[in-house]
Design an enzyme around this catalytic site. Structure first.
Site, PDB file in Angstrom:
ATOM      1  N   LYS A 162       0.755  -1.009  -0.164  1.00 58.96           N
ATOM      2  CA  LYS A 162      -0.412   0.103  -0.186  1.00 58.96           C
ATOM      3  C   LYS A 162       0.424   1.274  -0.199  1.00 58.96           C
ATOM      4  CE  LYS A 162      -3.861   0.764   0.495  1.00 58.96           C
ATOM      5  NZ  LYS A 162      -4.428   0.871   2.190  1.00 58.96           N
TER       6      LYS A 162
ATOM      7  N   ASN B 207      12.276   6.586   7.104  1.00 64.06           N
ATOM      8  CA  ASN B 207      12.819   5.485   8.027  1.00 64.06           C
ATOM      9  C   ASN B 207      12.023   4.029   8.139  1.00 64.06           C
ATOM     10  OD1 ASN B 207      15.422   6.831   9.520  1.00 64.06           O
ATOM     11  ND2 ASN B 207      14.643   7.371  10.597  1.00 64.06           N
TER      12      ASN B 207
END
Length: 358
Positions: A32, A196
């Site tokens: 997604k 990150n």
């Protein structure tokens, strides 16, 4: 298919191709917004997993079907409207499961005739089905345009395998084969997750992915909270929620998410909204019940795409049953991170490889 569909398709294909090659097992991913909501290898489903992933009773599942069901089951809320990726031929068992899920498209190296016939009926014939040539090798240099400027860099062809896990820096040097497999699952997943990023894995699948956060501790918390939710879904009280027969899978997922949320659950029970999906009012779980259940989780692995700068990441990971960690190392506070891992008897490997993905 749209622009974002193809980004999901080609990133997810790389992930499952590498994961299958590294583990020797069929692999699948649920993507997604250019990050994986989940990834898994095709280990057989336990009875409790069949129940929590809404597998039809008596369904005969192939390894590739198990891989996708587990990948999607890692975070069913985030997998809503996903792009599915398979390392192996899409068979009828996988297609039948996908038919009951909200999904935008699929990429696989091939499709059986029966699987293709099933998928062609999805979304009124508008379901995106992409076949990928497994022999395709991209150019070694890749380009990206940003604000009219073209950047060029070498592709990340770094191989992720057990050789990366040899440098165990903690007092506990015991790294069982299952933990090595889960480290590889988490690291290959991170290779294709927006940085990150931090990934929790167990039993050959991701159970929590924290993507695109500016702070690493926020990645660790986000992924850890998702891992906790995955584990809480296995509570008998959750597995036995009295859903009405006509309630669809996405609505069940939403109801379970609300049920496991302290504040939202109280609102639903107080306002009588439970009557929409349940045959009778379920009894709310207490925070103590959920805390006690989470405390039973163990054998979890965490991977990080860059070094942990502080020991607080290890402290948070431990709360979600983490016993193994794989991260690059190289922080000026590595000694503090190792010290915290030693406090909990965690085995930690420094891979020496950062996996930033943008």
């Amino acid at each position: 298919p749209g622009y974002i569909n193809f980004l999901d398709a080609f990133n997810s294909w790389q992930l499952v191709r590498e994961l299958a090659a590294a583990t020797g097992r069929p692999a699948a991913a649920s993507f997604k917004h250019v990050s994986p909501a989940g990834a898994a290898v095709g280990n057989p489903l336990r009875d409790v997993e069949r129940q929590m992933y809404f597998v039809e009773e008596g369904a005969d599942l192939s390894p590739i079907a198990c891989a996708y069901i587990r990948a999607r089951g890692a975070d069913r809320l985030c997998s809503y409207g996903d792009w599915a990726a398979l390392s192996d031929v899409c068979d009828a068992a996988t297609a039948r499961y996908l038919l009951g899920e909200v999904s935008d498209g699929i990429i696989a190296p091939a499709y059986s005739d029966e699987a293709l016939a099933i998928l062609k009926t999805k979304k009124g014939g508008k379901y995106n089905i992409v076949q990928m040539d497994p022999a395709y090798i991209p150019a070694p240099q890749e380009q990206k345009d940003v604000f009219g400027v073209t950047f060029e860099q070498g592709r990340n062809n770094c191989k992720i395998d057990e050789s990366l896990l040899a440098n165990i820096v903690t007092e506990n040097k015991n790294l069982p084969d299952d933990a090595k497999r889960d480290m590889i699952v988490s690291l290959i997943t991170l290779k294709y997750t927006q940085s990150n990023s931090v990934c929790y894995a167990k039993d050959g699948q991701t159970i929590g992915v924290g993507a695109g956060q500016q702070s690493r501790i926020h990645c660790t918390r986000l992924a850890g909270n998702k891992a906790d939710q995955w584990w809480l879904r296995q509570m008998p009280e959750v597995l036995n929620l009295p859903f009405k027969d006509d309630v669809r899978r996405p609505d069940r997922d939403n109801a379970i998410d609300v049920y496991l949320s302290d504040d939202e659950c109280d609102d639903v029970l107080r306002d009588g909204e439970w009557q929409r999906v349940f045959t009778e009012q379920p009894k709310a779980l207490t925070r103590e019940q959920k805390k006690d259940w989470i405390a039973k989780m163990s054998g979890v692995t965490v991977g990080s795409d860059a070094f942990f700068p502080f020991g607080d990441n290890v402290e948070r990971a431990r709360k979600s049953g983490v016993d193994y960690i794989a991260e690059p190392g190289g922080s000026i506070r590595d000694d503090n991170v190792i010290e915290v891992a030693n406090k909990y008897g965690i085995a930690m490997a420094f891979t020496g490889m950062r996996l930033f993905h943008h």
